[in-house]
Design a protein around this motif. Structure first.
Motif, PDB file in Angstrom:
ATOM      1  N   SER A  90      50.871  -2.200  25.406  1.00 56.20           N
ATOM      2  CA  SER A  90      49.565  -1.528  25.466  1.00 56.20           C
ATOM      3  C   SER A  90      49.523  -0.383  24.463  1.00 56.20           C
ATOM      4  CB  SER A  90      49.305  -0.996  26.875  1.00 56.20           C
ATOM      5  OG  SER A  90      49.187  -2.048  27.808  1.00 56.20           O
ATOM      6  N   ALA A  91      50.631   0.366  24.363  1.00 51.94           N
ATOM      7  CA  ALA A  91      50.695   1.473  23.406  1.00 51.94           C
ATOM      8  C   ALA A  91      50.565   0.962  21.975  1.00 51.94           C
ATOM      9  CB  ALA A  91      52.015   2.232  23.582  1.00 51.94           C
TER      10      ALA A  91
ATOM     11  N   CYS B  82      47.499   1.997  19.627  1.00 55.35           N
ATOM     12  CA  CYS B  82      47.805   2.756  18.402  1.00 55.35           C
ATOM     13  C   CYS B  82      47.292   2.027  17.166  1.00 55.35           C
ATOM     14  CB  CYS B  82      49.308   2.998  18.299  1.00 55.35           C
ATOM     15  SG  CYS B  82      49.922   4.298  19.399  1.00 55.35           S
ATOM     16  N   CYS B  83      47.365   0.688  17.176  1.00 53.24           N
ATOM     17  CA  CYS B  83      46.836  -0.082  16.043  1.00 53.24           C
ATOM     18  C   CYS B  83      45.317   0.046  15.958  1.00 53.24           C
ATOM     19  CB  CYS B  83      47.235  -1.543  16.175  1.00 53.24           C
ATOM     20  SG  CYS B  83      48.984  -1.871  15.873  1.00 53.24           S
ATOM     21  N   ILE B  84      44.672   0.125  17.126  1.00 49.45           N
ATOM     22  CA  ILE B  84      43.210   0.220  17.149  1.00 49.45           C
ATOM     23  C   ILE B  84      42.743   1.609  16.748  1.00 49.45           C
ATOM     24  CG2 ILE B  84      41.174   0.192  18.654  1.00 49.45           C
ATOM     25  CD1 ILE B  84      42.565  -2.023  20.270  1.00 49.45           C
ATOM     26  N   TRP B  85      43.370   2.663  17.335  1.00 40.40           N
ATOM     27  CA  TRP B  85      42.851   4.019  17.181  1.00 40.40           C
ATOM     28  C   TRP B  85      43.537   4.820  16.075  1.00 40.40           C
ATOM     29  CZ3 TRP B  85      38.350   4.953  19.076  1.00 40.40           C
ATOM     30  CH2 TRP B  85      37.937   4.318  20.246  1.00 40.40           C
ATOM     31  N   ARG B  86      44.769   4.429  15.701  1.00 44.53           N
ATOM     32  CA  ARG B  86      45.526   5.180  14.687  1.00 44.53           C
ATOM     33  C   ARG B  86      45.443   6.692  14.954  1.00 44.53           C
ATOM     34  NH1 ARG B  86      42.828   3.012   9.358  1.00 44.53           N
ATOM     35  NH2 ARG B  86      41.038   2.939  10.765  1.00 44.53           N
ATOM     36  N   PRO B  87      46.051   7.137  16.050  1.00 44.82           N
ATOM     37  CA  PRO B  87      45.886   8.532  16.504  1.00 44.82           C
ATOM     38  C   PRO B  87      46.399   9.585  15.526  1.00 44.82           C
ATOM     39  CG  PRO B  87      47.692   7.446  17.653  1.00 44.82           C
ATOM     40  CD  PRO B  87      46.975   6.377  16.897  1.00 44.82           C
TER      41      PRO B  87
ATOM     42  N   ASN C 283      38.545  17.387  25.731  1.00 48.28           N
ATOM     43  CA  ASN C 283      38.186  17.902  24.412  1.00 48.28           C
ATOM     44  C   ASN C 283      38.954  17.214  23.284  1.00 48.28           C
ATOM     45  OD1 ASN C 283      36.381  19.794  25.517  1.00 48.28           O
ATOM     46  ND2 ASN C 283      38.049  21.255  25.884  1.00 48.28           N
ATOM     47  N   ILE C 284      39.793  16.244  23.643  1.00 44.45           N
ATOM     48  CA  ILE C 284      40.566  15.489  22.658  1.00 44.45           C
ATOM     49  C   ILE C 284      39.869  14.152  22.420  1.00 44.45           C
ATOM     50  CG2 ILE C 284      42.850  14.550  22.123  1.00 44.45           C
ATOM     51  CD1 ILE C 284      43.997  16.435  24.263  1.00 44.45           C
ATOM     52  N   HIS C 285      39.938  13.653  21.208  1.00 47.28           N
ATOM     53  CA  HIS C 285      39.334  12.353  20.917  1.00 47.28           C
ATOM     54  C   HIS C 285      39.877  11.320  21.916  1.00 47.28           C
ATOM     55  CE1 HIS C 285      38.555   8.527  18.892  1.00 47.28           C
ATOM     56  NE2 HIS C 285      37.626   9.169  18.178  1.00 47.28           N
ATOM     57  N   PRO C 286      39.007  10.557  22.591  1.00 48.50           N
ATOM     58  CA  PRO C 286      39.469   9.627  23.628  1.00 48.50           C
ATOM     59  C   PRO C 286      40.453   8.586  23.120  1.00 48.50           C
ATOM     60  CG  PRO C 286      37.161   9.223  23.038  1.00 48.50           C
ATOM     61  CD  PRO C 286      37.536  10.523  22.444  1.00 48.50           C
ATOM     62  N   GLY C 287      40.271   8.130  21.889  1.00 47.61           N
ATOM     63  CA  GLY C 287      41.209   7.167  21.324  1.00 47.61           C
ATOM     64  C   GLY C 287      42.584   7.774  21.126  1.00 47.61           C
ATOM     65  N   GLN C 288      42.605   9.022  20.668  1.00 51.46           N
ATOM     66  CA  GLN C 288      43.873   9.704  20.460  1.00 51.46           C
ATOM     67  C   GLN C 288      44.552   9.988  21.796  1.00 51.46           C
ATOM     68  OE1 GLN C 288      43.838  13.843  19.193  1.00 51.46           O
ATOM     69  NE2 GLN C 288      45.444  13.407  17.699  1.00 51.46           N
ATOM     70  N   ALA C 289      43.790  10.469  22.771  1.00 51.99           N
ATOM     71  CA  ALA C 289      44.354  10.809  24.080  1.00 51.99           C
ATOM     72  C   ALA C 289      44.928   9.575  24.771  1.00 51.99           C
ATOM     73  CB  ALA C 289      43.287  11.460  24.955  1.00 51.99           C
ATOM     74  N   SER C 290      44.173   8.470  24.761  1.00 49.74           N
ATOM     75  CA  SER C 290      44.629   7.274  25.460  1.00 49.74           C
ATOM     76  C   SER C 290      45.831   6.636  24.775  1.00 49.74           C
ATOM     77  CB  SER C 290      43.490   6.255  25.581  1.00 49.74           C
ATOM     78  OG  SER C 290      43.021   5.874  24.296  1.00 49.74           O
ATOM     79  N   SER C 291      45.797   6.539  23.445  1.00 51.19           N
ATOM     80  CA  SER C 291      46.896   5.888  22.726  1.00 51.19           C
ATOM     81  C   SER C 291      48.179   6.714  22.778  1.00 51.19           C
ATOM     82  CB  SER C 291      46.502   5.615  21.278  1.00 51.19           C
ATOM     83  OG  SER C 291      46.090   6.802  20.626  1.00 51.19           O
ATOM     84  N   LEU C 292      48.066   8.025  22.579  1.00 46.24           N
ATOM     85  CA  LEU C 292      49.260   8.871  22.646  1.00 46.24           C
ATOM     86  C   LEU C 292      49.751   9.018  24.085  1.00 46.24           C
ATOM     87  CD1 LEU C 292      48.532  11.738  20.082  1.00 46.24           C
ATOM     88  CD2 LEU C 292      49.910   9.671  19.784  1.00 46.24           C
TER      89      LEU C 292
ATOM     90  N   PRO D 126      40.574  -4.876  30.673  1.00 46.01           N
ATOM     91  CA  PRO D 126      39.893  -3.983  31.628  1.00 46.01           C
ATOM     92  C   PRO D 126      39.290  -2.740  30.982  1.00 46.01           C
ATOM     93  CG  PRO D 126      41.969  -4.729  32.540  1.00 46.01           C
ATOM     94  CD  PRO D 126      41.947  -5.172  31.108  1.00 46.01           C
ATOM     95  N   TYR D 127      40.047  -2.095  30.079  1.00 45.92           N
ATOM     96  CA  TYR D 127      39.542  -0.879  29.462  1.00 45.92           C
ATOM     97  C   TYR D 127      38.331  -1.168  28.583  1.00 45.92           C
ATOM     98  CZ  TYR D 127      43.900   1.327  30.981  1.00 45.92           C
ATOM     99  OH  TYR D 127      44.949   1.809  31.723  1.00 45.92           O
ATOM    100  N   SER D 128      38.347  -2.319  27.890  1.00 45.14           N
ATOM    101  CA  SER D 128      37.214  -2.695  27.035  1.00 45.14           C
ATOM    102  C   SER D 128      35.964  -2.957  27.872  1.00 45.14           C
ATOM    103  CB  SER D 128      37.572  -3.931  26.210  1.00 45.14           C
ATOM    104  OG  SER D 128      38.677  -3.680  25.369  1.00 45.14           O
ATOM    105  N   LEU D 129      36.129  -3.691  28.976  1.00 44.44           N
ATOM    106  CA  LEU D 129      34.987  -3.989  29.846  1.00 44.44           C
ATOM    107  C   LEU D 129      34.470  -2.727  30.530  1.00 44.44           C
ATOM    108  CD1 LEU D 129      36.106  -7.367  31.463  1.00 44.44           C
ATOM    109  CD2 LEU D 129      34.364  -7.018  29.705  1.00 44.44           C
ATOM    110  N   GLU D 130      35.374  -1.812  30.869  1.00 41.84           N
ATOM    111  CA  GLU D 130      34.941  -0.567  31.494  1.00 41.84           C
ATOM    112  C   GLU D 130      34.095   0.271  30.540  1.00 41.84           C
ATOM    113  OE1 GLU D 130      37.903   1.789  33.352  1.00 41.84           O
ATOM    114  OE2 GLU D 130      38.432   0.252  34.827  1.00 41.84           O
ATOM    115  N   MET D 131      34.366   0.177  29.248  1.00 40.38           N
ATOM    116  CA  MET D 131      33.557   0.903  28.274  1.00 40.38           C
ATOM    117  C   MET D 131      32.107   0.413  28.322  1.00 40.38           C
ATOM    118  SD  MET D 131      35.312   3.237  26.891  1.00 40.38           S
ATOM    119  CE  MET D 131      34.191   3.674  25.565  1.00 40.38           C
ATOM    120  N   ILE D 132      31.906  -0.898  28.544  1.00 38.23           N
ATOM    121  CA  ILE D 132      30.556  -1.444  28.668  1.00 38.23           C
ATOM    122  C   ILE D 132      29.888  -0.919  29.930  1.00 38.23           C
ATOM    123  CG2 ILE D 132      29.222  -3.566  28.977  1.00 38.23           C
ATOM    124  CD1 ILE D 132      31.369  -5.024  27.348  1.00 38.23           C
ATOM    125  N   SER D 133      30.618  -0.955  31.040  1.00 32.91           N
ATOM    126  CA  SER D 133      30.036  -0.509  32.312  1.00 32.91           C
ATOM    127  C   SER D 133      29.766   0.990  32.321  1.00 32.91           C
ATOM    128  CB  SER D 133      30.960  -0.884  33.482  1.00 32.91           C
ATOM    129  OG  SER D 133      32.235  -0.301  33.323  1.00 32.91           O
TER     130      SER D 133
END
Length: 297
Positions: A52-53, A57-62, A173-182, A223-230
């Motif tokens: 998952s990490a 990390c490939c998606i968000w490049r934190p 206050n941190i970019h969500p992509g950075q927070a989740s990936s790191l 799940p995380y992708s679908l939750e973004m839609i909801s």
């Protein structure tokens, strides 16, 4: 008549996406449990978090975003809580059914929501949770008696989930992509020694690694992708109410995929806990309760 751009259509899509997210998570967890015989709960957790990490990390490049010392500490605490949830929850699944483990774990964020609300009606939800827990503890000589160690793992995972909510709020206050990936990278590094210590070089088996990637995709990426839609389509209270159904969905997934059949009392206990969560969602406007929609398990 509703059109594709109407609010009704949007909310319907959000409901479908959220149900799909919960279904994928439950299927992924059931799939993960089948790996326990090969690499143990420790190795399976390592697979899920490590892959998952890598995906995140490939998606968000934190590394593209700046990170100060305060934010780094927030992400560290966030990652530690995420590691505790995943590791302890998978450890509980070794000896207790999936639906019961989710129900027990769910009590952590539910208790936090009730505590932060402090309304009189919350005593009703507390009573329902207590009744549910009581029914989950059958007579010791019963064939359906639960393993106390597994119950303890699930309960501590619930505490970790509550801490995850608290620490997760500090990363707003941190970019969500950075927070989740790191954050998930931290959790993977924490769990890695346990996985290596238990499974050793078996973790490098290509066929098992492919299964581990499947677990990561089903339990995290989808799940995380679908939750973004909801999240974009549904009010927070609606999301909280729907997410309260997760223990029941986990129980159904356990029956269908793992043949984990529950007693009537255990089904009733799950119903009490689900009802208490739905009631709390309907009567509480606490931001803590809203954070329950970020399910990390």
């Amino acid at each position: 008549m509703s059109t594709p751009s109407s609010p009704t259509y949007s909310q319907t899509l959000g409901v479908i996406a959220l149900i799909g997210s919960m279904a994928s998570l439950c299927i992924g967890t059931s799939f993960a449990k089948s790996l326990f015989s090969e690499v143990g709960a420790q190795g399976t957790t390592t697979y899920r978090l490590a892959f998952s990490a890598l995906i995140l990390c490939c998606i968000w490049r934190p590394w593209r975003f700046k990170l100060n010392r305060k934010d780094a500490l927030s992400i560290l605490l966030y990652g530690l809580s995420l590691a505790s949830i995943n590791f302890l929850f998978y450890m509980s699944l070794r000896t207790i059914p999936l639906g019961i483990a989710i129900a027990i774990e769910f009590i952590g964020p539910l208790s936090l929501a009730i505590y932060s609300s402090r309304k009189k009606i919350d005593f009703l939800w507390i009573a329902m949770v207590a009744a549910g827990l009581y029914m989950l503890i059958p007579e010791q000589d019963s064939l359906t008696a639960l393993d106390p160690v597994g119950v303890a793992y699930a309960a501590i995972a619930g505490v970790g989930w509550a801490l995850y909510i608290i620490f997760g709020q500090r990363t707003r206050n941190i970019h969500p992509g950075q927070a989740s990936s790191l954050g998930i990278t931290v959790s993977a590094l924490v769990v890695l020694p346990f996985g290596i210590g238990h499974a050793g070089t078996d973790l490098l088996n290509p066929s098992l690694m492919l299964l581990g990637i499947g677990v990561a995709i089903l339990s995290s990426a989808i799940p995380y992708s679908l939750e973004m839609i909801s999240l974009r389509a549904l009010p927070r209270k609606t999301m909280s109410i729907l997410l309260s159904l997760e223990p029941a969905m986990g129980a159904v997934a356990g029956v269908i995929l793992l043949h984990e059949f529950l007693s009537f009392a255990q089904w009733l206990a799950i119903a009490f806990i689900v009802s208490a969560s739905i009631g709390c969602a309907m009567t509480s406007r606490s931001p803590m309760r809203d954070e329950m929609e970020k399910n990390p398990a």
